[in-house]
Design a protein around this motif. Structure first.
Motif, short mmCIF file in Angstrom:
data_model
loop_
_atom_site.label_atom_id
_atom_site.label_comp_id
_atom_site.label_asym_id
_atom_site.label_seq_id
_atom_site.Cartn_x
_atom_site.Cartn_y
_atom_site.Cartn_z
N PRO A 1 0.84 -1.21 0.00
CA PRO A 1 0.00 0.00 0.00
C PRO A 1 0.87 1.25 0.00
O PRO A 1 2.00 1.24 0.50
CB PRO A 1 -0.79 -0.13 1.31
CG PRO A 1 0.06 -0.99 2.18
CD PRO A 1 0.73 -1.97 1.26
N ASP A 2 0.34 2.34 -0.57
CA ASP A 2 1.11 3.58 -0.59
C ASP A 2 1.22 4.14 0.83
O ASP A 2 0.62 3.62 1.78
CB ASP A 2 0.50 4.59 -1.56
CG ASP A 2 -0.90 5.04 -1.18
OD1 ASP A 2 -1.25 5.06 0.03
OD2 ASP A 2 -1.68 5.37 -2.10
N SER A 3 2.01 5.18 0.98
CA SER A 3 2.33 5.68 2.32
C SER A 3 1.09 6.12 3.09
O SER A 3 0.98 5.88 4.30
CB SER A 3 3.34 6.82 2.24
OG SER A 3 2.84 7.88 1.43
N ALA A 4 0.13 6.76 2.41
CA ALA A 4 -1.08 7.22 3.09
C ALA A 4 -1.92 6.03 3.55
O ALA A 4 -2.42 6.01 4.69
CB ALA A 4 -1.89 8.12 2.17
N ALA A 5 -2.08 5.03 2.68
CA ALA A 5 -2.86 3.85 3.05
C ALA A 5 -2.18 3.07 4.16
O ALA A 5 -2.83 2.57 5.08
CB ALA A 5 -3.06 2.97 1.82
N LEU A 6 -0.85 2.99 4.09
CA LEU A 6 -0.10 2.27 5.12
C LEU A 6 -0.26 2.97 6.48
O LEU A 6 -0.43 2.31 7.52
CB LEU A 6 1.37 2.21 4.72
CG LEU A 6 2.30 1.40 5.62
CD1 LEU A 6 1.81 -0.03 5.79
CD2 LEU A 6 3.71 1.41 5.04
N ARG A 7 -0.23 4.28 6.47
CA ARG A 7 -0.42 5.03 7.71
C ARG A 7 -1.82 4.78 8.29
O ARG A 7 -1.98 4.59 9.50
CB ARG A 7 -0.24 6.53 7.43
CG ARG A 7 -0.45 7.43 8.65
CD ARG A 7 0.79 7.50 9.49
NE ARG A 7 0.58 8.27 10.71
CZ ARG A 7 1.57 8.63 11.52
NH1 ARG A 7 2.82 8.30 11.25
NH2 ARG A 7 1.31 9.31 12.60
N SER A 8 -2.82 4.74 7.42
CA SER A 8 -4.18 4.49 7.88
C SER A 8 -4.31 3.11 8.50
O SER A 8 -5.00 2.94 9.52
CB SER A 8 -5.16 4.64 6.71
OG SER A 8 -5.21 5.97 6.23
N ILE A 9 -3.67 2.14 7.89
CA ILE A 9 -3.72 0.77 8.42
C ILE A 9 -3.04 0.70 9.79
O ILE A 9 -3.58 0.11 10.73
CB ILE A 9 -3.06 -0.21 7.43
CG1 ILE A 9 -3.90 -0.31 6.15
CG2 ILE A 9 -2.90 -1.60 8.07
CD1 ILE A 9 -3.20 -1.06 5.02
N ARG A 10 -1.87 1.32 9.90
CA ARG A 10 -1.16 1.29 11.18
C ARG A 10 -1.93 2.04 12.27
O ARG A 10 -2.00 1.58 13.42
CB ARG A 10 0.24 1.88 11.00
CG ARG A 10 1.19 0.96 10.24
CD ARG A 10 2.50 1.62 9.94
NE ARG A 10 3.45 0.66 9.35
CZ ARG A 10 4.50 1.02 8.61
NH1 ARG A 10 4.75 2.31 8.37
NH2 ARG A 10 5.29 0.09 8.11
N ASP A 11 -2.53 3.16 11.91
CA ASP A 11 -3.31 3.90 12.89
C ASP A 11 -4.52 3.08 13.34
O ASP A 11 -4.87 3.06 14.53
CB ASP A 11 -3.79 5.23 12.30
CG ASP A 11 -2.66 6.25 12.17
OD1 ASP A 11 -1.57 6.01 12.74
OD2 ASP A 11 -2.88 7.28 11.50
N ALA A 12 -5.15 2.39 12.40
CA ALA A 12 -6.31 1.56 12.74
C ALA A 12 -5.90 0.40 13.63
O ALA A 12 -6.64 0.00 14.53
CB ALA A 12 -6.97 1.05 11.47
N LEU A 13 -4.71 -0.11 13.40
CA LEU A 13 -4.21 -1.21 14.21
C LEU A 13 -4.00 -0.76 15.66
O LEU A 13 -4.31 -1.48 16.60
CB LEU A 13 -2.91 -1.73 13.60
CG LEU A 13 -2.46 -3.14 13.98
CD1 LEU A 13 -1.59 -3.73 12.86
CD2 LEU A 13 -1.67 -3.14 15.27
N VAL A 14 -3.50 0.47 15.82
CA VAL A 14 -3.31 1.03 17.17
C VAL A 14 -4.66 1.32 17.82
O VAL A 14 -4.87 1.05 19.01
CB VAL A 14 -2.46 2.31 17.10
CG1 VAL A 14 -2.45 3.03 18.45
CG2 VAL A 14 -1.03 1.99 16.67
N ASP A 15 -5.60 1.85 17.03
CA ASP A 15 -6.91 2.23 17.57
C ASP A 15 -7.80 1.02 17.84
O ASP A 15 -8.68 1.08 18.71
CB ASP A 15 -7.62 3.17 16.59
CG ASP A 15 -6.93 4.52 16.47
OD1 ASP A 15 -6.16 4.88 17.38
OD2 ASP A 15 -7.15 5.20 15.44
N ASP A 16 -7.60 -0.06 17.09
CA ASP A 16 -8.50 -1.20 17.19
C ASP A 16 -7.70 -2.51 17.23
O ASP A 16 -7.84 -3.36 16.35
CB ASP A 16 -9.46 -1.20 15.99
CG ASP A 16 -10.47 -2.34 16.05
OD1 ASP A 16 -10.77 -2.82 17.16
OD2 ASP A 16 -10.95 -2.75 14.96
#
Length: 228
Positions: A125-140
């Protein structure tokens, strides 16, 4: 009612292409490629469409010969040391309707002699999508564990792909899921024997694998703000 799509001829062509990866040989055998590889793959895509819709209406089974679910046989050699012009495998990706390329969330079938597999998830995934995935992993974290580390997905697929050697910047290096936060790919893979693809039951088998992988794909879509 069962149907067979791929055959021994599919794999024979790919084996011979690996030994004769040049334009002259391919042009002389192009009719074999079309009849034994491309047409069966396109038929598989057409017939899987209604089954895919039941898994999720947001993913596309596109049988176009170019730009659809089936990847081109031609390699992009512009920046590669290996200048052989053709791929020695066939790839089919049923990607999310919002995705424009192979990096979108999806369900993938890889057809290669002694190297068949099904993969689900998001590759590079591109950098923005990767950031969203990592943030979601932390949040959930509980949702991630349920989708990727337990249940049907974990029983069927192995999480794999590239990872960072160090924790990503901006994330707690002591996080309980740091190994997952370091991932650059969020994909699950399960290998298949060649005889599975040539079986009349393969359509059913592939659907079952996609259903088993759907929890990960659903979680990734949610992380990226996409409907599933």
């Amino acid at each position: 009612m069962t149907a067979t799509y791929f055959s021994a001829r599919t794999f024979s062509f790919l084996k011979e292409l690996a030994r004769n990866n040049d334009r002259a040989w391919f042009e002389a055998n192009k009719a074999r490629y079309e009849g034994d590889v491309r047409e069966p793959a396109l038929a598989f895509i057409v017939d899987f469409a209604p089954r895919l819709k039941k898994i999720s209406p947001r993913f596309r089974a596109d049988p176009r010969k170019s730009g659809g679910s089936m990847f081109r046989i031609y390699r992009d050699t512009r920046f590669a040391k290996d200048k052989s012009p053709y791929k020695t495998h066939t790839g089919i990706q049923f990607r999310h309707e919002a995705g424009k390329d192979a990096h979108a969330p999806g369900f993938y079938l890889h057809i290669q002699p002694k190297g068949c597999f099904v993969a689900v998830g998001t590759w590079h995934p591109d950098s923005a999508a990767l950031r969203s995935i990592r943030d979601a992993l932390v949040d959930d974290p509980a949702g991630w564990r349920k989708a990727a580390l337990r249940g049907s997905f974990a029983d069927t697929f192995d999480l794999t792909g590239d990872s960072l050697s160090r924790p990503p910047r901006g994330y707690d290096p002591e996080h309980a899921l740091i190994a997952d936060l370091k991932r650059k790919d969020f994909i699950g893979v399960t290998e298949l024997p060649q005889k599975s693809l040539t079986s009349g039951e393969f359509m059913d088998d592939f659907e079952s694998l996609c259903r088993a992988g759907a929890p990960l794909v659903r979680w990734l879509c949610r992380a990226g703000g996409l409907a599933f």
